[in-house]
Structure formats: C-alpha cells, structure tokens
Design a protein around this motif. Structure first.
Motif, PDB file in Angstrom:
ATOM      1  N   ALA A 172       0.843  -1.193   0.000  1.00 20.09           N
ATOM      2  CA  ALA A 172       0.000   0.000   0.000  1.00 20.09           C
ATOM      3  C   ALA A 172       0.878   1.242   0.000  1.00 20.09           C
ATOM      4  O   ALA A 172       1.824   1.344   0.784  1.00 20.09           O
ATOM      5  N   GLY A 173       0.578   2.156  -0.920  1.00 21.41           N
ATOM      6  CA  GLY A 173       1.360   3.384  -1.040  1.00 21.41           C
ATOM      7  C   GLY A 173       2.464   3.319  -2.075  1.00 21.41           C
ATOM      8  O   GLY A 173       3.053   4.354  -2.422  1.00 21.41           O
ATOM      9  N   SER A 198      -0.411   3.739  -4.747  1.00 18.35           N
ATOM     10  CA  SER A 198      -0.714   5.171  -4.686  1.00 18.35           C
ATOM     11  C   SER A 198      -0.678   5.821  -6.058  1.00 18.35           C
ATOM     12  O   SER A 198      -1.398   6.795  -6.308  1.00 18.35           O
ATOM     13  N   GLU A 199       0.166   5.303  -6.963  1.00 14.05           N
ATOM     14  CA  GLU A 199       0.281   5.832  -8.316  1.00 14.05           C
ATOM     15  C   GLU A 199       0.387   4.651  -9.275  1.00 14.05           C
ATOM     16  O   GLU A 199       1.144   3.714  -9.036  1.00 14.05           O
ATOM     17  N   GLY A 240      11.547   6.242 -10.665  1.00  9.93           N
ATOM     18  CA  GLY A 240      11.077   4.934 -11.118  1.00  9.93           C
ATOM     19  C   GLY A 240      10.032   4.331 -10.199  1.00  9.93           C
ATOM     20  O   GLY A 240       9.895   4.704  -9.031  1.00  9.93           O
ATOM     21  N   VAL A 241       9.284   3.384 -10.738  1.00  9.13           N
ATOM     22  CA  VAL A 241       8.225   2.728  -9.965  1.00  9.13           C
ATOM     23  C   VAL A 241       8.802   1.584  -9.138  1.00  9.13           C
ATOM     24  O   VAL A 241       9.884   1.071  -9.424  1.00  9.13           O
ATOM     25  N   ASP A 242       8.058   1.196  -8.117  1.00  2.61           N
ATOM     26  CA  ASP A 242       8.481   0.066  -7.289  1.00  2.61           C
ATOM     27  C   ASP A 242       8.295  -1.258  -8.021  1.00  2.61           C
ATOM     28  O   ASP A 242       9.133  -2.156  -7.915  1.00  2.61           O
ATOM     29  N   VAL A 243       7.195  -1.364  -8.763  1.00  7.15           N
ATOM     30  CA  VAL A 243       6.907  -2.600  -9.489  1.00  7.15           C
ATOM     31  C   VAL A 243       6.334  -2.258 -10.863  1.00  7.15           C
ATOM     32  O   VAL A 243       5.460  -1.389 -10.979  1.00  7.15           O
TER      33      VAL A 243
END
Length: 351
Positions: A172-173, A198-199, A240-243
């Motif tokens: 989450a987030g 979150s995004e 960059g994104v986490d996943v």
C-alpha cells in the motif's frame, strides 16, 4: 451440441459434437458466457502453445481438434455420483487448471506451476465455447448472490491479474507501472487499486484503451509513440516505480518495463510469449532489480468474486462486445485481431 473447435492457426470451426455424459465426480454445466482470452487469440494467430497437436495432453488425454474457451460461467444441470460441492441449479464459474497433483509443485499446493500444467478449453477436456461442458468437482466455484453470469466470465482473467499483484512485492502506497492495457492489463490496474497502490502509470498505444485505463484508475497514461516511457515514468515518480507489470508479450516492452523501475525494483512478466526477448542483464544487476514470471493463479477465485461484490473488475466497463457462438470467429477472433479498441468480447453459448 454446438461447439467451437481449434484445428490449427486461423482455423476454428463451429461444429456439432457429442454432448458430454455425466460421470462420477463430475459436474455438467450449461455454459452461459465465455470470454475470448489473449491466450485464445495467441492460439488462433500463432499457435499451438498450450493446445496438444503432436500427442495427447498428459492429463486431458485429448489432442487437436479441441473445444476452446476457458473463461466462462454457467448453470449446473447435472452432477455425478459423489459430488457435494454444488447442486443442480447453482450458478458457477470454472477454475480451468489441469494439474497432476503428484509433482513437487502440486505437492506444495502450487498447482498452477504443475510440470504437466494444462487448461480446460486449451489443453482439451471440452471448453466454454460450447453449449455444455463437464469438469471435475474441484474446478467449480459457486458464484455469490448478486454476480451476473457476465461478471462470472471475468473471474478467470481477473484471477490472473490479482495473482500477479499478490505475487509482486507491491505494498500500500507503492508506485506501479502497467505496460499494455488490454483486458489483463486493465484488470491489473484494478488489482493494484485494490492493493493500495498510490500511483499507477499505464503505457499504451491505443487511445481507446488509454481512456479505459484512466477510467479504471490509472494516474496517467503514456503513449510510447509520442514520448519515451522510461524517461517519463522516472520523471513522474522521481526515480522509477516500485513494481512494473509487463502485459504485452512484446520483446522491446520487457526491456522498458525493467528500466522503468527504481533501484531494487521488480518487474512481473504476466504475458505469454510467442518469441524470445533480449535484455541487458546489467540493467538488472547494477540496480539490484528482480524479474519474476507468473502463470495463471491458485487459490484465488473466491477472493476475486468478493472483490467483484465490492465493485472491482466491473463487467459493464470491460465488456465491449457480446456475440453468439456461431459468430465466434468472424465477430470474435477476427474482430480482436483488427480492432484494438475492443477490450473483452463475450460469447453466449446459448444463442
């Protein structure tokens, strides 16, 4: 009964075949709605992938031609001796995995990575593009009150999406990117929303699919023809994104997905591939990124249907066309090959 059978690429025929006869431990289903899956489309365009053609499938014992269709809902019309999970009249969906139950993965409960993995409607056994089908009791899930048969036909693809998010490291987030917003990509967006991302950034060429991604909760959609998706994602996310989720099966997109993640980021490969893909391992090594593949789902259909009751994975926003079984090739497969604005086409086996 009528059924649509795969003979070879670009050769699916609606024919008259024998109606299944009930046997011990089996459930006979009057099929209502069946979705045309991306895997079905791969088999039609460039198969065989899962369809057995040279020798019978290890578990189904079937060989092409086989009845297609593995995303479906229907009504129980007969049950075999010993069946207790459902009764005649129940509305059900089918978890179409064929697994041996004996290999190392199966013994650990990970039946979706069985060494003999197959799918009802792809590997034989009869499929949803028919008036009736018959499956093992263990493959049947009773639908909760309030879910329509159309919604039921989306449980299987939504399970793919939810499984891919569950097996990712998303929390989450966190921030995520989805490369490709066909039916599975859009369902991944829904699953990411349910997981609390979150995004969510979508990468998509089709204007119609881009609009649908935004409607379903994407933060922004990037058209890779107009701008560099990697640079844009890094700009929007400050690194960059986490996943990232790769849902296209296109080699260059896999590289983009990996490069869109931050250090220690993760890329989940959701698609089934028709060809090899080349990547630069240093892009993974130097940022300590990870890349993980997922196939299908396990132990997740009830959770999908509970989320559907809460409004996730909505059929009214995802189904773009409804056709009868006789038109499955011309209005179904051929339409999906030509019209990229289509999201999910459902086939009514009783019309």
């Amino acid at each position: 009964m009528k059924a649509a059978r795969w003979y070879k690429p670009k050769d699916i025929r609606v024919e008259t075949v024998e109606e299944p006869v009930i046997s011990q431990g089996k459930v006979k289903i009057k099929v209502q709605w069946t979705g045309i899956c991306g895997s079905d489309l791969h088999e039609y365009a460039a198969g065989p992938i899962f369809i057995p053609v040279d020798q019978p499938h290890y578990l189904s014992k079937d060989i092409a031609p086989i009845i297609m269709g593995h995303e479906f809902s229907g009504e129980v019309v007969e049950v075999g001796e010993g069946v207790t999970k459902v009764k005649v009249g129940d509305a059900v969906v089918v978890e179409p995995i064929l697994a041996c139950g004996e290999c190392a993965a199966c013994k650990k409960g990970k039946y979706n990575i069985c060494i003999h993995l197959g799918f009802h409607g792809l590997s034989g056994g009869g499929g949803g593009f028919s008036e009736y089908t018959m499956v093992d009791e263990k493959m049947v899930h009773k639908m909760p009150e309030g879910l329509s048969y159309e919604q039921g036909a989306l449980v299987e693809p939504a399970a793919v999406a939810l499984h891919s998010v569950r097996l990712s490291k998303i929390k989450a987030g966190d921030k995520a990117a989805v490369f490709g917003t066909g039916p599975i990509g859009l369902l991944v967006i829904e699953a990411l929303r349910a997981a609390g991302a979150s995004e969510i950034y979508a990468v998509e060429l089709s204007e119609e699919r881009a609009a649908k991604a935004l409607e379903l909760g994407a933060s922004a959609v990037i058209n890779p023809q107009n701008e560099d998706p990697i640079a844009r994602i890094h700009e929007l996310t400050n690194g960059g994104v986490d996943v990232a989720f790769e849902v296209t099966g296109i080699p260059v997109v896999l590289k983009q997905a990996i490069d869109s993640t931050t250090f220690e980021g993760e890329t989940i490969i959701v698609s089934i591939w028709e060809s090899e893909a080349s990547i630069q391992p240093n892009n993974i090594v130097l940022a300590e990124r990870t890349v993980k593949g997922i196939i299908a789902y396990r132990d997740i259909f009830p959770a999908v249907m509970e989320l559907m009751k809460q409004g996730y994975f909505p059929a009214d926003k995802l189904v773009t066309k409804r056709i009868g079984l006789d038109d499955v090739v011309t209005e179904g497969f051929e339409t999906l090959m030509k019209e990229k604005n289509q999201i999910k086409i459902l086939v009514n086996s009783q019309s």
